[in-house]
Write an enzyme that holds these catalytic residues in place. Structure first.
Site, short mmCIF file in Angstrom:
data_model
loop_
_atom_site.label_atom_id
_atom_site.label_comp_id
_atom_site.label_asym_id
_atom_site.label_seq_id
_atom_site.Cartn_x
_atom_site.Cartn_y
_atom_site.Cartn_z
N ASP A 1 0.82 -1.19 0.00
CA ASP A 1 0.00 0.00 0.00
C ASP A 1 0.87 1.26 0.00
O ASP A 1 2.08 1.18 0.22
CB ASP A 1 -0.85 -0.04 1.28
CG ASP A 1 -2.12 0.77 1.13
OD1 ASP A 1 -2.48 1.09 -0.01
OD2 ASP A 1 -2.72 1.08 2.18
N TYR B 1 5.39 -10.10 6.78
CA TYR B 1 5.40 -8.65 6.95
C TYR B 1 6.07 -8.29 8.27
O TYR B 1 6.00 -9.04 9.25
CB TYR B 1 3.97 -8.10 6.97
CG TYR B 1 3.36 -7.93 5.61
CD1 TYR B 1 3.57 -6.76 4.87
CD2 TYR B 1 2.57 -8.93 5.05
CE1 TYR B 1 3.00 -6.60 3.62
CE2 TYR B 1 2.00 -8.77 3.79
CZ TYR B 1 2.23 -7.61 3.09
OH TYR B 1 1.67 -7.46 1.83
#
Lengths: 478, 478
Positions: free
Chosen positions: B142, B222
């Site tokens: 993002d 992540y």
């Protein structure tokens, strides 16, 4: 399309000059109308582009409108400064100099810390103008250099009709006497409200008339932050000690003869290299501080001293290079070398006697919050990067040679020792140069010695309303 | 001065139109010449301003010219791709996403990592165009999110006329057979030469036809970096474990029903909170990592999970809030809360089987150098800021309450527990909404269950040439 228009323009012109008289005035008028329209178009474009530029890259912390507003507000109505007391005060301020062109105002840019400060002082009506403000600064920090404890002295509007340390009352105070008990204006709050977020007033202190941030400063402390990388810290720490004492630093600064700086002896009270986190050990990502305490500094002095320390830390120079450079009899001319980069340098402290600082603890907390928020961003980014570096090292199974990134200019494959490099002009030939150009003149000093007197205008890093025309001892232009 | 000229211009115009015929043509010609000069002046100003703009704020790492050049080069001459072998390969890349609008190309901005990558692929003639390049990406990161190990699969021009894993030979290779022994094109070097400095190709691997970075990814990891501040790390570490396993994460993501995401069960293989420097202790400036390994992730999932962890670390929520949010029977609607900020998030790893990565060690060293240089800047700045914070704390003699700066939006004085807050729409009412608007349709699936089918165009974070029209299981849109 502009291009096309322009070609037409040129054609039109030829046509006109050739068979001028055969042309009907209407054609000319039409031409003029066309040109006028094009002018308008270009003007509006120019407006947009300028506007666009401001939007597209605002100084991250600075409300782009502030300066405009500031000036506007000043114009709005005339404010009667003579009706208010004036107070001579010292202001202690911190700033992140990374996006600024330096502390001192310059002729060739508006992007200085001082420019922002005076905008704030004018906007808050604390001063009428810089000229009449009795302004002195303690240190002058260079482009990209930050300060934790810069100090300025200045006369500000005051609420103390009852008088007080540093207060000068206006002509007629009779009517206002009743305000005698009023608290002083909240200087810190007033200024921090309008200053960019990366410039903060920390404290203020009332000061006796004539007290000067520049001439009454006892000493100044600079810090230069650097990561260990592959540097030998022990070598650097030992070598740093060699800077202590009073020496001629002409080989470790930028000689600023053109601005009348002719005397290069400075006193370093202490020079140390210490880790930021004492408990940590051999990690190349540990960060260290080269801390220098001195009475006054020369232009680019700390960054030149750091550059030499970095050469020693990389074992490219032996520690005794420092004695050699400080020995101006044997080495009267500065060898050419790149100084250390600007952003790790901080004017950490300015020491004064007889000032009792006043703090607004609410303001102090705002400042802390702003710093912590900013720190979080930098620290997280640093760790994201470190995570990637370590990831790559693990993948290759070999540690990377974390070389030193703190020296300007490109890095030679084969190192050339400092004393074998070409040298800069000697002090004497520089003086000769400026005497020839009439910017320096020999004069007989009181003690009979011949002295240099500086003539003509100052260069950017010397523009300083408080400078005496002769800048023989320049307090702190690093 | 411009202003003045303009006034004159208007006057001149009136005069002209009033007594036109009485005027001498020379006057008009002079007028035209003046106008032309003014035009030229404005044009050059316009040039400067545009030029100045580019200089004054270049995208820090991106050679502003590159994209232009890229397009130009492509136009220059037609390149016969059919004459070269194609090779299906995987590329592993790292990027700092801080200045980008996200990884995936979007309709509403050109500033994406993917856009820069395709510029580089076109400029180097490694692909003819995106459509024909058989492109798949592993993770979608993002706006503001970085990646250390993003993986894409794509067909690139190859030098392997002798064939090899993933190689498709052109129609007539007879003449070229001699090149069979030639090494493969230096993909990493070629691309890193033209990519912005904050996007680097790390390795490449030949891949069997049909191997997809998106569908053959085994798992994704992540990392979210955060400083301790006043957070209770032990509480957070224990709470993180509650995320492990297969759960319905609709209350811990942005529900993306409008893009056909209707299934919110995801599997988290591991969720840990660990310090970056294990040896350090209670220092509020220590930095920690929230590391998540999962098969696939929902939009904004990691940042929502982190936001809840931060509430637990601040003791604003009890650890069992996680079980409560994961229990969509009892809590079918997501309570309104702000997610964690973007810049500390990194797609740290994408796991594949059967790929043998090829490294160009010289390139690897360039990448390391670039990262170290960038790290030095961030780390030094972080320590300059930390030095100021500690300086202020020493001055006041009190430690500052280093609050958490990692949650978006303003912070309420009085904390309102998550389960007492207003809720977002339920999944069912969202589906209803999009069915009404004709963007979703009920259809009978093969197994007889009624399924949703997505209609119409994708939103910005879903623009993906490789998506099947139904995005029932979205691999990794965090």
């Amino acid at each position: 399309m502009k291009r096309l228009k322009y070609v037409n323009l040129v054609k039109a012109r030829e046509v006109l000059s050739s068979h001028l008289l055969s042309k009907m005035p209407e054609t000319l008028v039409q031409r003029i109308k066309d040109l006028e329209e094009e002018l308008e178009e270009l003007k509006s474009q120019l407006k947009q582009t300028n506007g666009g530029q401001m939007e597209s890259c605002p100084s991250p912390n600075e409300p782009t409108s502030s300066s405009k507003k500031g000036k506007k507000a000043v114009k709005e109505r005339t404010f009667d400064f003579t009706a208010h007391p004036r107070r001579h005060v010292a202001l202690r301020l911190a700033y992140l100099g990374w996006i600024y062109q330096g502390f001192a105002v310059q002729e060739n840019t508006d992007n200085t810390v001082e420019a922002r400060i005076f905008e704030a002082l004018l906007k808050t009506r604390l001063i009428q103008d810089r000229q009449s403000s009795n302004y002195h600064r303690c240190g002058r920090t260079d482009k990209g250099v930050s300060a934790f404890s810069q100090v300025i002295t200045i006369d500000l509007r005051s609420s103390q009709y009852g008088g007080g340390l540093g207060v000068t009352l206006p002509g007629d105070v009779g009517a206002k006497k009743k305000d005698a008990a009023a608290p002083e204006l909240p200087y810190i709050k007033m200024l921090n409200r309008v200053l960019p977020r990366d410039i903060r007033i920390l404290d203020w202190a009332p000061a006796a008339a004539g007290f000067s941030a520049r001439f009454d400063c006892q000493s100044r402390t600079y810090r230069y932050y650097f990561p260990r990388g592959a540097l030998n810290i022990t070598l650097m720490a030992d070598a740093a000690k060699k800077y202590e004492g009073t020496h001629d630093f002409r080989n470790l600064c930028k000689m600023d003869v053109g601005n009348g700086v002719l005397q290069f002896e400075r006193t370093i009270l202490s020079a140390t290299v210490k880790p930021v986190h004492p408990e940590r050990t051999a990690d190349p990502y540990d960060v260290f501080i080269f801390e220098l305490k001195g009475l006054a500094f020369l232009y680019h002095q700390v960054r030149c001293m750091m550059a030499v320390l970095l050469l020693i830390g990389q074992k490219l120079e032996a520690p005794d290079i420092i004695e050699k450079l400080l020995n101006v009899q044997n080495n009267p001319r500065k060898p050419q070398y790149s100084m250390a980069v600007d952003y790790p340098l901080v004017l950490h402290d300015c020491h004064f006697e007889g000032l009792s600082w006043r703090r607004e603890s609410e303001e102090r907390n705002y400042v802390l919050s702003a710093l912590q928020q900013h720190w979080t961003q930098s620290a997280v980014r640093a760790h994201v990067l470190q995570g990637m570096i370590q990831g790559l090292e693990e993948a290759t199974g070999e540690l990377s040679s974390n070389r030193c990134w703190l020296v300007e200019g490109s890095r030679q494959r084969n190192y050339r020792p400092l004393l074998e490099r070409p040298c800069c002009e000697s002090l004497e030939s520089r003086i000769e140069h400026f005497v020839k150009r009439g910017r320096l003149e020999r004069e007989d000093g009181e003690d009979g010695r011949s002295e240099m007197v500086h003539k003509g205008k100052r260069s950017k890093h010397f523009h300083n309303s408080t400078n005496s025309p002769v800048e023989v001892s320049n307090p702190s232009p690093e």
